[in-house]
Every structure is written in structure tokens, then in C-alpha cells.
Scaffold this motif. Structure first.
Motif, mmCIF file in Angstrom:
data_model
loop_
_atom_site.group_PDB
_atom_site.id
_atom_site.type_symbol
_atom_site.label_atom_id
_atom_site.label_comp_id
_atom_site.label_asym_id
_atom_site.label_seq_id
_atom_site.Cartn_x
_atom_site.Cartn_y
_atom_site.Cartn_z
ATOM 1 N N LYS A 123 1.069 -0.852 0.041
ATOM 2 C CA LYS A 123 -0.185 -0.626 -0.002
ATOM 3 C C LYS A 123 1.091 1.581 -0.250
ATOM 4 O O LYS A 123 0.508 2.220 -0.661
ATOM 5 N N HIS A 165 2.206 1.444 -3.505
ATOM 6 C CA HIS A 165 1.382 2.596 -4.306
ATOM 7 C C HIS A 165 1.669 4.006 -4.477
ATOM 8 O O HIS A 165 1.520 4.809 -5.288
ATOM 9 N N ASP A 197 2.508 6.838 -6.784
ATOM 10 C CA ASP A 197 1.417 7.952 -7.074
ATOM 11 C C ASP A 197 1.827 9.263 -6.523
ATOM 12 O O ASP A 197 1.515 10.368 -7.962
#
Ligand code: 4AD
Ligand code: MG
Length: 503
Positions: free
Chosen positions: A135, A138, A142
Motif C-alpha cells: 500500500k 502504491h 502515485d
């Protein structure tokens, strides 16, 4: 069970007092007489589901009580807020359906050795630790894209199959390209320089490959790198770009992944301090630090701390081993066994550090101006700082051909490495690029590279050459620092290392 009440665990806060259906996998379960506590994970979080005997049919209660770890299932129930529960909410189950039962799942909540877990990475990805890091990864990716997209950079995808070497030739992976040799890219930089002459500010972001014969905690053979390249920028401009970029990534992760950071044991207080300006040292100043009395004292103190930690670990291990020999309950035996695996891993690591400390101290003390900084030198410098530190102006002879010589001191180049704090070491390497045609030709020849492969690259210095530069940030090293992981193999879903590719 109907699907119109379908919900994800991360949304449960919006459904308190309502009936919902969750679909997921059985992470853990415990029976307490007439109650079953099923911990379910659905990809968005964990939720304790409480099943009371009598509230569902007896047969289902029986089946759920014997359901193996990682069985897939759907559960329907009433959402209750409960601070003691994992995630803060729980489900009072009214119905359930088993989708696919699983038996003898190889990874139990008990502890396993790292080799076992790497061989089972396809399943280990479901563990809380890997889920949290995934997570965070990610968000990092981003945040990287957002930073450059919001700062006027254009994304340019550079090729993976290349003829040119961007970094040391020894670390090229060769591929047979229809009978001719090509390489897997080590960096997108050279192609990106061409793109910068079209768009001004560009970045690339992709996998890069290095046949590096090092089995260290910082090396993968396949890793992800983001590389910005900017026309009309100088070294100071690059440092400012790098520190605002890194700070923005840290800020995003702190905002969006606080609970995951806490769960993996990240140093939240230190991360909160990551704001510009970072520390700045020249290579020459770094060498002075490495060879100073201050560093000798620092390493001597570290050795004492490591030795006392080693003694503590040995004591604890001996105590648990003694307990295991006696008559104890099975749950206690399992708990001890798991703890022993962790303590022994910790002891082996501490042992290595005790052994390495005098070697690293010697390397630092004997460091002479002119060499590239080694992994242990970077660790020492990085341990001595509480925020990232830029090291600039390395000796020209220790660095890549494309780095621009400092016109005020031709022995050094206008480059920098960014060292993350707390011993994590280099996360960024970058430089101003040599923009003079003649000098670049000379550097390519000096380094014994085949000039024929660099014709197109030299053209950039023939047709409107401008001062320009950029850098590359290693994603896995950055995540290892943010999540306080000892080894970067934990920071990519399917790691490729020199000694082994497991899955
Ligand atoms: O310092 P490096 O080799 O720099 C370059 O490749 C430049 N061409 C980048 C540029 O200026 N555009 O690598 C950059 C970063 C390192 O600081 C490190 O974070 C990461 O890439 N890195 C690795 N990460 C994991 N495993 C490896 N074997 C790595 N080698 C480099
Ligand atoms: Mg480097």
C-alpha cells in the motif's frame, strides 16, 4: 446472502448499525466456547467477525469453526463500532457462505525464516507486513508521478532494450537481439537527455536492470527508478528539485499511509522532520568526516551498543530454549518457537554488525580522497545525520563519463548522491551533464566505451547544446527507508537478487 449490501472493510465506518456483506479470506480465527472470532481480510483491511452459536444454523457454525486459514468466504452481519477490534469496527454475523475452503495453508501466523517466506512470496503477499508495504509502495509511486506532473514535467518512456551503457559496463545484462547483442537498460538517462532538448523538463519511470555482483541489503538486479531531466539547470537547482521532490513523497505517505507505517515499525517522528533544506556536504567534507576522531568515537560507541545487544539476545534465547525443554502448554511452546526464530535472526544480524564494525571503521579511517564512497562509508555518514544529506562534487575519475567537470576545479564533477538518514544510505544519484562536445568525446574514450554507440548522444552536444542535468531515485531503496526495512527485497512484490530469483 445478497450482494446489494456488499461493502469493503475500509468503508465500514459509513455503515455502523447497518447490515453489510463482506467478501474475503480468513486471516485468523479463534473459538471461545459458543462464539467464533473470525478475522477476515478483503484487500482493504481486516475485520473481526463475531459468530454466536444459535444466531446462525448449527451446521454452518460447525463448518466455520473448522475453516482453515485463507479459505475464501462471504459474511453478512451488523456493523458495530468497537475500539478494541482491529480496524475499530466489527461484524455481528447473521449469515455466511464458504466460497472455497483452504487446508494446511503453509504460512501460519507464527514466524517463518526469510528463505521460506521468499519461496512462498506468492502467498506471503497476503501477510499484513507485505500488504502494508504494498500500500505504501502504491502511494509512493502515485506521489512521484503527481509531483512531476504537477511541476510541468512531461513523461517520456525510454527504451528497455538499449545499445548504450549509462552506468558501469560490468553491470549490463546482455540479451540476444535477433543474433546481435543488446542490453537491458541500466538507466533511462541518456535517452531522457534527448527528450529534454525537446520538452525542457521530462521524467521517465520504469524498471531498470543491473547485473551487480553484490548480495547486499541495498541491491536488486531489477529495480524501479524515476529519473527527471531538466534543460537549463545547475547543481543548486538540482538539489532544490530533489529535496522538494523527496519531501513531497514523504508528506504524501505520512498523510495517506499513517497506519501502515506504524504497523511496519516506521520511525514516524523522524519522517515528520523530512522537510527542505536537507544537509549539504561536499565529497571532500565527507572524507574529512569519515577520517575524523568524531567518526572513530561514533563507531566505537556503536560497537559497545551492539555487543550489549548481542549479550541480551543470547540471554533471552538461552532462557526460551530452557523453557522449551520443560513441560509447558502447547500454545506457549508455539509462541516461544516463533519468538526464537525472530531472536535468532536478530542475533545473526547483530553478530554480522559486530564483525563488520571494525572493518568498516578501518575502511573509513583509511579512506583516501579519490575513491568512490563505499556502502559502509555511506552508512556511516547517513547514520550521523537525522535528515537526508547531499554529498556533492565527487572526484571525476570515480564517476560516470557523462558528468560535467567543475570548471572551477577540474578534478571534481558537478554531481550529487542523496543519502537517506539512519543508515539507509544512497537513494538518489544525479549530476549536471557534460555539455561540451570535445570534452564528452574525450571522457567516452578515456572510459574505453565504444564511441560508435554514442553518435546520437553526441549529436545533442552538436545541435544547440545547453547546460542540463537530472537524477535517478531508486523506488525500493526509498521505500526501505520510509518503512524501516532492513533489506530492500521486502519493498518490491517479486524481488530479483543476484543469488536467487525465487518466483
Ligand atoms: O546512482 P545511479 O546508478 O544513477 C543513475 O543510474 C543515473 N543515470 C540516474 C540519473 O542521473 N538519471 O542509480 C540511481 C539510484 C540509486 O541512488 C539507487 O537508489 C538506485 O538507483 N539503485 C538501485 N536500487 C536497487 N538495486 C540496485 N542494484 C540499484 N542501483 C541503483
Ligand atoms: Mg549511485
Amino acid at each position: 446472502m445478497t450482494d446489494d449490501k456488499a461493502a469493503y472493510i475500509e468503508q465500514l465506518k459509513n455503515h455502523v448499525g447497518q447490515e453489510v456483506t463482506l467478501k474475503g479470506w480468513l486471516y485468523n480465527s479463534r473459538a471461545g466456547g459458543k462464539v467464533l472470532f473470525l478475522i477476515i481480510r478483503d484487500g482493504t483491511g481486516l475485520c473481526q467477525c463475531v459468530v454466536e452459536k444459535g444466531k446462525i444454523c448449527d451446521e454452518l457454525f460447525e463448518q466455520l469453526g473448522h475453516l482453515g486459514q485463507e479459505s475464501s468466504l462471504g459474511v453478512c452481519g451488523l456493523v458495530r463500532a468497537d475500539e478494541r477490534s482491529v480496524g475499530g469496527y466489527e461484524l455481528a454475523v447473521t449469515d455466511a457462505n464458504i466460497i472455497a475452503p483452504a487446508a494446511d495453508y503453509p504460512i501460519t501466523p507464527k514466524s517463518h525464516g526469510i528463505d521460506f517466506l521468499l519461496r512462498h512470496r506468492h502467498l506471503h503477499l497476503r501477510s499484513q507486513g507485505q500488504w502494508c508495504i504494498g500500500k505504501i509502495r502504491h502511494t509512493v509511486i502515485d506521489a512521484v508521478r503527481r509531483f512531476f506532473n504537477d511541476s510541468g514535467f512531461t513523461l517520456v518512456d525510454t527504451p528497455i532494450l538499449t545499445a548504450t551503457a549509462g552506468e558501469e559496463e560490468q553491470t549490463l545484462f546482455q540479451v540476444d537481439y535477433f543474433g546481435s547483442p543488446l542490453h537491458l537498460t541500466q538507466t533511462g538517462q541518456l535517452h531522457l537527455e534527448a527528450a529534454a532538448m525537446s520538452f525542457g523538463k521530462v521524467y521517465c519511470f520504469g524498471p531498470t536492470f543491473r547485473a551487480e555482483r553484490s548480495k547486499t541489503r541495498r541491491h536488486l538486479t531489477e529495480f524501479w527508478m524515476v529519473e527527471p531531466e531538466v534543460a537549463f539547470i545547475d547543481l543548486d537547482g538540482l538539489l532544490e528539485l530533489a529535496e522538494s521532490f523527496v519531501s513531497s513523497v514523504v508528506e504524501r505517505v505520512m498523510r495517506d499511509n499513517r497506519s501502515q507505517l506504524e504497523s511496519v515499525g516506521a520511525d514516524i517522528a523522524s519522517l515528520a522532520k523530512i522537510k527542505p533544506p536537507f544537509y549539504r556536504l561536499t565529497y571532500t567534507q565527507a572524507v574529512d568526516i569519515l577520517t575524523s576522531q568524531k567518526t572513530r568515537d561514533f563507531l566505537a560507541r556503536e560497537l559497545e551498543e551492539l555487543k550489549s545487544r548481542k549479550a541480551q539476545l543470547e540471554g533471552k534465547i538461552a532462557q526460551l530454549e530452557e523453557e522449551q525443554k520443560g513441560q509447558i502448554k502447547q500454545w506457549k511452546r508455539d509462541k516461544n518457537a516463533a519468538e526464537l526464530i525472530e531472536l535468532r535472526t536478530d542475533l545473526a544480524e547483530t553478530d554480522t554488525r559486530v564483525e563488520n564494525n571494525p572493518k568498516h571503521a578501518q575502511l573509513a579511517a583509511e579512506f583516501r580522497w579519490g575513491k568512490d564512497l563505499g556502502g559502509s562509508d555511506e552508512t556511516i555518514l547517513s547514520q550521523m545525520h537525522d535528515k537526508p544529506v547531499f554529498v556533492t562534487h565527487y572526484p571525476k575519475l570515480a564517476k560516470a563519463f557523462y558528468m560535467k567537470a567543475d570548471r572551477n576545479n577540474e578534478d571534481v564533477v558537478l554531481n550529487f548522491d542523496l543519502l537517506a538518514p539512519a543508515g539507509f544510505g544512497e537513494i538518489i544519484g544525479g549530476s549536471v551533464r557534460e555539455d561540451d562536445y570535445g570534452r564528452l568525446v574525450a571522457r567516452i574514450k578515456e572510459q574505453g566505451l565504444n564511441i560508435d554507440n554514442y553518435g546520437w548522444y553526441l549529436d545533442l552536444r552538436k545541435y544547440g547544446s545547453v547546460p542540463h542535468g537530472g537524477f535517478g531515485l531508486g523506488i525500493e531503496r526509498t521505500i526501505a527507508w520510509l518503512t524501516a526495512q532492513k533489506h530492500i527485497r521486502q519493498c518490491i512484490p517479486f524481488p530479483r537478487m543476484m543469488d536467487k530469483v525465487y518466483i
